[in-house]
Design an enzyme around this catalytic site. Structure first.
Site, PDB file in Angstrom:
ATOM      1  N   GLY A  72      -3.795   0.152 -11.942  1.00 57.50           N
ATOM      2  CA  GLY A  72      -4.886  -0.148 -11.033  1.00 57.50           C
ATOM      3  C   GLY A  72      -4.948   0.867  -9.914  1.00 57.50           C
ATOM      4  O   GLY A  72      -4.511   2.015 -10.060  1.00 57.50           O
ATOM      5  N   CYS A  73      -5.498   0.460  -8.772  1.00 57.85           N
ATOM      6  CA  CYS A  73      -5.643   1.367  -7.623  1.00 57.85           C
ATOM      7  C   CYS A  73      -4.307   2.010  -7.276  1.00 57.85           C
ATOM      8  O   CYS A  73      -3.309   1.317  -7.050  1.00 57.85           O
ATOM      9  CB  CYS A  73      -6.183   0.585  -6.425  1.00 57.85           C
ATOM     10  SG  CYS A  73      -6.289   1.567  -4.907  1.00 57.85           S
ATOM     11  N   PHE A  74      -4.293   3.340  -7.223  1.00 56.80           N
ATOM     12  CA  PHE A  74      -3.003   4.008  -7.054  1.00 56.80           C
ATOM     13  C   PHE A  74      -2.423   3.879  -5.649  1.00 56.80           C
ATOM     14  O   PHE A  74      -1.241   4.118  -5.444  1.00 56.80           O
ATOM     15  CB  PHE A  74      -3.025   5.467  -7.504  1.00 56.80           C
ATOM     16  CG  PHE A  74      -4.135   6.365  -6.994  1.00 56.80           C
ATOM     17  CD1 PHE A  74      -4.864   6.078  -5.856  1.00 56.80           C
ATOM     18  CD2 PHE A  74      -4.441   7.541  -7.688  1.00 56.80           C
ATOM     19  CE1 PHE A  74      -5.866   6.928  -5.398  1.00 56.80           C
ATOM     20  CE2 PHE A  74      -5.445   8.397  -7.248  1.00 56.80           C
ATOM     21  CZ  PHE A  74      -6.151   8.092  -6.088  1.00 56.80           C
ATOM     22  N   THR A 101      -0.117   0.872  -6.059  1.00 52.09           N
ATOM     23  CA  THR A 101       0.939   1.166  -7.037  1.00 52.09           C
ATOM     24  C   THR A 101       2.049   1.983  -6.384  1.00 52.09           C
ATOM     25  O   THR A 101       3.237   1.670  -6.500  1.00 52.09           O
ATOM     26  CB  THR A 101       0.368   1.920  -8.245  1.00 52.09           C
ATOM     27  OG1 THR A 101      -0.725   1.183  -8.803  1.00 52.09           O
ATOM     28  CG2 THR A 101       1.434   2.129  -9.305  1.00 52.09           C
ATOM     29  N   HIS A 105      -1.511  -6.592  -6.960  1.00 54.27           N
ATOM     30  CA  HIS A 105      -0.270  -5.851  -6.723  1.00 54.27           C
ATOM     31  C   HIS A 105       0.707  -6.680  -5.897  1.00 54.27           C
ATOM     32  O   HIS A 105       0.738  -6.621  -4.667  1.00 54.27           O
ATOM     33  CB  HIS A 105      -0.565  -4.521  -6.020  1.00 54.27           C
ATOM     34  CG  HIS A 105      -1.202  -3.507  -6.907  1.00 54.27           C
ATOM     35  ND1 HIS A 105      -1.804  -2.357  -6.446  1.00 54.27           N
ATOM     36  CD2 HIS A 105      -1.327  -3.471  -8.261  1.00 54.27           C
ATOM     37  CE1 HIS A 105      -2.272  -1.657  -7.468  1.00 54.27           C
ATOM     38  NE2 HIS A 105      -1.993  -2.321  -8.579  1.00 54.27           N
TER      39      HIS A 105
END
Length: 225
Positions: free
Chosen positions: A54-56, A59, A210
Site C-alpha cells: 500500500g502507501c509507501f 510501510t 497499516h
C-alpha cells in the site's frame, strides 16, 4: 501541536498528494541510493529486500518502528521508498499514481542477514498490512497499492512462498492471501520528499490498514530453502 484525527488525514490525503504531485514531483530530486547517507558503510554481507504493502509512507514507518535503526541488534540498516514492478523507465509519483505504469509503491530494505532473517521481514510484512485485499489497502485503491514481494533469487522465493503458505493456513483460513511473489525488476527511488515522510510529517496520512496484527508467529519451525 495537537494531532490531526485519522478520519481527517484520510479525507485530505487525495487533495494533498495531488498538490504535491502537480507542484513538487516534477522538480524534486530523486533520493540518493539506499545506504549512501550512512555514517559508516554497510557490511559486505548486507542484503536487500523489497515489499509493496500500500502507501509507501506507512510501510516505511512501520518497518522502522519494528526494527529501529537506533538498536544495534535490530538488523535493519537503511530503507528507501520507491517504485517497482512496472514496465516504464524513470517513473514519478504522478505517473505511478495514474495506475498506467504497472509500478507499485514499495519499500527497499537494507539489512544485515546475520542479525535479521529474511523470513522475519516477510512475516512482519504480512502482519503490518492486509495481505487479503486484492484492490489496494484501506482507502488507497489501485494496482499501485497492491500487496507484493519482489525477490532476488530462488531462496528468497521459496522462503516468501512458505511464509505466505503458513500465513494463509494459520491466520486467514477463511480468506485468500493475494500477495504477489515475483522476481525483482528495476527499482526506482521515489522523490526525496517521500523518504521518511512520516518522520518529517508526524501528523501526515498513514493508511488505516497499516497496523501490526497480533497473530501467533508462523516461524515456530525453521524454513528449509
Amino acid at each position: 501541536m495537537p494531532r490531526i484525527p485519522t478520519y481527517l488525514k484520510r479525507a485530505f490525503r487525495p487533495i494533498t498528494t495531488l498538490l504535491m504531485g502537480s507542484s513538487v514531483s516534477q522538480s524534486s530530486a530523486v533520493a540518493a541510493p539506499i545506504g549512501s547517507s550512512l555514517p559508516n558503510p554497510p557490511p559486505a554481507s548486507a542484503k536487500h529486500a523489497y515489499f509493496a504493502a500500500g502507501c509507501f509512507w506507512g510501510t516505511e514507518s512501520a518497518f522502522r518502528r519494528r526494527f529501529p535503526l537506533t538498536s544495534s541488534n535490530s538488523g535493519l540498516i537503511d530503507t528507501r521508498v520507491g517504485y517497482i514492478g512496472g514496465a516504464t523507465a524513470s517513473p514519478t509519483y504522478l505517473t505511478v499514481g495514474s495506475g498506467t505504469t504497472g509500478h507499485a509503491e514499495a519499500l527497499e530494505v537494507l539489512y544485515d542477514p546475520e542479525k535479521l532473517k529474511y523470513e522475519e521481514l516477510v512475516e512482519f510484512f504480512s502482519r503490518m498490512h492486509d495481505p487479503c485485499d486484492a484492490g489496494g489497502q484501506g482507502p488507497d485503491r489501485g494496482s499501485q497499492y497492491r500487496s507484493a514481494i519482489f525477490v532476488e533469487d530462488e531462496r528468497e522465493e521459496k522462503v516468501a512462498n512458505e511464509v505466505k503458505k503458513r500465513v494463509q493456513e494459520r491466520w486467514f483460513a477463511n480468506k485468500t492471501v493475494v500477495t504477489e511473489i515475483g522476481r525483482r525488476g528495476p527499482w526506482w527511488n521515489a522523490e526525496e520528499y517521500h523518504q521518511l515522510y512520516l518522520d518529517k510529517n508526524p501528523n501526515g496520512y498513514e493508511c488505516p490498514s497499516h497496523f501490526v496484527r497480533n497473530y501467533p508467529t508462523v516461524l515456530d519451525t525453521p524454513i528449509k530453502a
